[in-house]
Design a protein around this motif. Structure first.
Motif: not given
Length: 446
Positions: A106-115
């Motif tokens: 199923n479609p996977i949403a990319p995670p938010l940028p992290v440090a």
């Protein structure tokens, strides 16, 4: 299969998908008396690799069974019909090819940028037949550019197993731009999805300190950047550059506050001149940097007589002065008995200094007349001044000058004072006092 009727191919083989429910209908012919008493015995998966122990039976002219095949491949369904007299038909075999169903992601949403060191969490969801869903192998390949297991391709490594990935990267420069999730069923069918990720470099937060902000000129001080913060990886590889006086351009590049006077997270330093100066520390990781400044007030070093005496030249001068004073003191404290008076009758003659030094027995103050004579060295070793060892009858001898009597050494007033000072009953301190008193009197008279 549901409302879809299966049609055999030219070889009489039927096809269905893995996980589909297959409905099979069978019938037989017999006399009117037996037709309703026929027994139908089905084995829907009679192949030895299937489930031959599973059977279904019914009575009548027709029979219907339903069955779900959970594995792909050729499966054999068999039917045997028996009448009430025990007579049976030959076994009817129906070949059914079950086709594998490829799993889906199923479609996977990319995670938010992290440090750097920031946690990334990704959860994937997959679909497959109920029989394959539990057996799917779900994996994340966290570095799709490298084939870490040496098998297959770069994107099929199983660096992290499961549907949910939790991880972090301590260095943005080495973090991938994406990771790959893939799932594989029991038939070896694999599907994958690429998930972009962003790991941002953490800018260092510089902080520096000194153990003594008001040191004295020449004192040892310790400078430290231990409180600087960054990601774990960057702290281990941080570059610390110190400009110990931002008002001076020590490297001559025209910029005063970028000199590299020292490096390292901490070090010992000695400021060699007094005054205020601004110290700047710059902490740099692979991409960014940050600076911290503070002021140091160096106090001028007070005068130290001990350090003055520490120089070699001063020590040499002191030795010469002490030796001179010691010689004077010895002369002043000598006893009158050390003064020698020449014997009466000693005559003075002109004596060569070279001859006097060459004659080891020569002593002008000796009571022995022979020792008061100088023996000349040269061709005639026996020749002595005053011609005392020469032959008086030699007509050719030259008359040597007659030695005159040596004058008696006259004792001065100072010698009398020495004699008085050397008397056993007089204390040394009293003698020194007398001498010093005399000198003071002389100075006052002058």
């Amino acid at each position: 299969m549901g409302n879809n009727k299966l049609t055999p191919n030219s070889y009489g083989k039927y096809s269905a998908l893995e996980g589909d429910e297959v409905r099979i209908i069978g019938w037989a012919e017999d006399s009117d008396n037996d037709i309703e008493q026929l027994t139908h015995l089905w084995t829907p998966d009679a192949d030895e690799n299937g489930n031959p122990e599973i059977t279904q039976s019914s009575v009548g002219a027709e029979s219907t069974i339903t069955y779900t095949y959970t594995t792909s491949g050729i499966h054999l369904a068999t039917l045997v019909v028996t009448d009430d007299d025990g007579e049976s038909t030959e076994t009817l075999t129906v070949p059914i090819e079950i086709l594998n169903v490829v799993p889906m992601i199923n479609p996977i949403a990319p995670p938010l940028p992290v440090a750097e060191d920031g946690e990334i969490q990704i959860t994937a969801s997959v679909w497959d037949t109920s029989s394959d869903l539990e057996s799917l192998q779900n994996c994340y390949d966290t570095n799709p550019t490298i084939n870490s297991d040496g098998e297959g391709t770069e994107i099929d490594d199983c660096d992290f197993e499961g549907l949910t990935f939790v991880g972090s990267w301590n260095d943005a420069q080495n973090a991938p731009s994406s990771i790959v999730f893939h799932t594989t069923d029991d038939d070896g069918e694999m599907v994958y999805a690429e998930i972009p990720i962003v790991v941002n470099n953490v800018k260092p937060s510089a902080h520096a300190m000194i153990d003594n902000a008001n040191p004295t000129e020449g004192d040892a001080v310790y400078l430290s950047a231990n409180l600087t913060t960054d990601s774990t990886f960057d702290l281990e590889n941080m570059l610390y550059v110190w400009d110990l006086d931002t008002s001076s351009d020590s490297d001559g590049d025209g910029i005063k506050d970028n000199d590299e006077d020292a490096t390292g997270i901490w070090f010992e330093w000695h400021f060699d001149s007094p005054g205020k100066r601004t110290v700047k520390m710059t902490a740099s990781d692979e991409d960014t940097s940050d600076s911290f400044t503070f002021t140091v007030s160096v106090v001028e070093k007070p005068f130290s007589f001990g350090e003055l005496l520490g120089g070699g030249e001063m020590i040499l001068i002191l030795i010469v002065v002490i030796a001179s004073l010691g010689g004077i003191l010895v002369m002043r404290l000598r006893k009158p008995s050390d003064l020698v008076e020449a014997p009466v009758g000693a005559r003075v003659s002109r004596i060569s200094m070279d001859d006097a030094f060459d004659d080891v027995d020569y002593d002008p103050f000796s009571d022995d007349e022979e020792k008061r004579k100088v023996r000349k060295t040269g061709n005639d070793e026996n020749k002595v001044i005053n011609n005392e060892t020469t032959d008086d009858n030699d007509p050719q001898r030259k008359e040597e000058p007659v030695m005159e009597e040596a004058p008696t050494i006259q004792m001065t007033e100072l010698d009398h004072q020495y004699e008085k000072a050397s008397e056993p009953k007089q204390d040394l301190d009293e003698a020194l006092g007398d001498l010093l008193g005399d000198e003071s009197d002389s100075s006052e008279e002058e």
